[in-house]
Scaffold this active site. Sequence first.
Site, PDB file in Angstrom:
ATOM      1  N   GLU A  70     -13.409 -16.607  16.122  1.00 24.49           N
ATOM      2  CA  GLU A  70     -14.452 -17.723  16.355  1.00 24.49           C
ATOM      3  C   GLU A  70     -14.274 -18.110  17.941  1.00 24.49           C
ATOM      4  O   GLU A  70     -15.235 -18.298  18.471  1.00 24.49           O
ATOM      5  CB  GLU A  70     -14.382 -18.871  15.438  1.00 24.49           C
ATOM      6  CG  GLU A  70     -14.575 -18.342  13.786  1.00 24.49           C
ATOM      7  CD  GLU A  70     -13.234 -18.059  13.264  1.00 24.49           C
ATOM      8  OE1 GLU A  70     -13.179 -18.257  11.819  1.00 24.49           O
ATOM      9  OE2 GLU A  70     -12.284 -17.402  14.010  1.00 24.49           O
ATOM     10  N   GLY A 314      11.812   8.819  -1.207  1.00 25.72           N
ATOM     11  CA  GLY A 314      11.371  10.365  -1.890  1.00 25.72           C
ATOM     12  C   GLY A 314      10.843  10.083  -3.350  1.00 25.72           C
ATOM     13  O   GLY A 314      10.519   9.101  -3.758  1.00 25.72           O
ATOM     14  N   LEU A 318       9.238   6.720  -5.410  1.00 20.98           N
ATOM     15  CA  LEU A 318       7.790   6.866  -5.631  1.00 20.98           C
ATOM     16  C   LEU A 318       7.558   6.750  -7.320  1.00 20.98           C
ATOM     17  O   LEU A 318       6.793   5.951  -7.594  1.00 20.98           O
ATOM     18  CB  LEU A 318       7.439   8.213  -5.163  1.00 20.98           C
ATOM     19  CG  LEU A 318       7.119   8.435  -3.626  1.00 20.98           C
ATOM     20  CD1 LEU A 318       6.535   9.610  -3.035  1.00 20.98           C
ATOM     21  CD2 LEU A 318       6.100   7.267  -3.267  1.00 20.98           C
ATOM     22  N   SER A 320       9.534   5.374  -9.261  1.00 23.00           N
ATOM     23  CA  SER A 320       9.951   3.937  -9.773  1.00 23.00           C
ATOM     24  C   SER A 320       8.739   2.991  -9.331  1.00 23.00           C
ATOM     25  O   SER A 320       8.548   2.114 -10.145  1.00 23.00           O
ATOM     26  CB  SER A 320      11.280   3.474  -8.865  1.00 23.00           C
ATOM     27  OG  SER A 320      12.143   4.391  -9.032  1.00 23.00           O
TER      28      SER A 320
END
Length: 382
Positions: A70, A314, A318, A320
């Site tokens: 703004e 790894g 992923l 988990s």
Amino acid sequence: MTNPPLPGESKVSLPPGGGQAARFMRRALALAARGAGRVSPNPMVGCVLVKGGRIVGEGFHKKFGGAHAEVEALDAAGEKARGATAYVTLEPCSHFGKTPPCVDALIEAGVTRVVAAMRDPNPLVNGKGLAKLKKAGFAIETGLLEQEAQELNRGFISRVARRRPYVILKAAVSLDGKMATSAGRSKWITGPAARTEGHKLRAAADAIMVGINTVVSDDPALTSHGKGKNPLRIILDSRGRMPFGAKVLDNAAPTLIFAARRSPRPAGEGERVPEGRVRVERLTVPNTNGHLNLKSILRILADRGIGTLLVEGGGELLTSFLTAGLADEIRLFIAPKLIGGKGANTFFGGKGIRSMTDALALEGMSVRKIGPDLMISGKIKH
């Protein structure tokens, strides 16, 4: 992110095709996006000042600690701001932070109307900025392109509303879903163009996370490789196996290592940080069923201002995140290759889903060709 309306607040209803108001807000959103990777933990915000149907000033939040959108737009408009309408992607702030409140600047400049895409979910602001503007005699409208505005700042919203980062899982796999060969070799599954796109994802994230097995086997730098700022590097190392010469211990970017409480490091190992590498920090978290507690880690990261977390693996890490229901989005790079091998690592393993009705589904999916490879993106349906 639905809030009850304030007294005198009206929701924007768009005509067919969106109309002129939507055009101005889209411009504000495009400006806001320019702050990606530079303003966190603040949100990305854009502002367009319109008078007589013409843009008289515009601006965006360029960097953390710098002027807000703004103020940038008001400075560009000068005296033309008097009597103008401000199209803002997020409710103007009403509190003192790194800079003074934006609502005060709008009032002082003589702006008379504010169209905000969405309320600010930050409890310090939520509704207070709009209420102050309404009290000062402003016409207030909200909800214009709200979904687009929420998507732009999904990391900020997740951090503030859920107290955890927005989590993106990224993996490079073969057509048969393998992340590496049975011998553990993964360089390179995808081509240079896909790897460059991955580096851009890192630059757009606040932090990147991998498990210690990835560090030990691949020794990645986990940087953006010149595609933008380097994210905070996060390593999950429950047993203190960090190699002494690992690239993640260099000074290219700060590194945060999470270890388990009451889990002694093996003799002769541990995070031995080389002299002069001062941007490495080690924290301990609870160990749940042999794994570091991801919810605790995400809470810590949110409290430290991390809004967007890129998890690169790894496969065990992923998996988990997926099984714990803590992943929000997937970016899967698929190479036109077949690797095979029962022992080859996949990006989603574990015990697996027993019933197809319980399978994880993606929504809003898109497919993009990058060189010879494909990138599939989608949000995980919860």
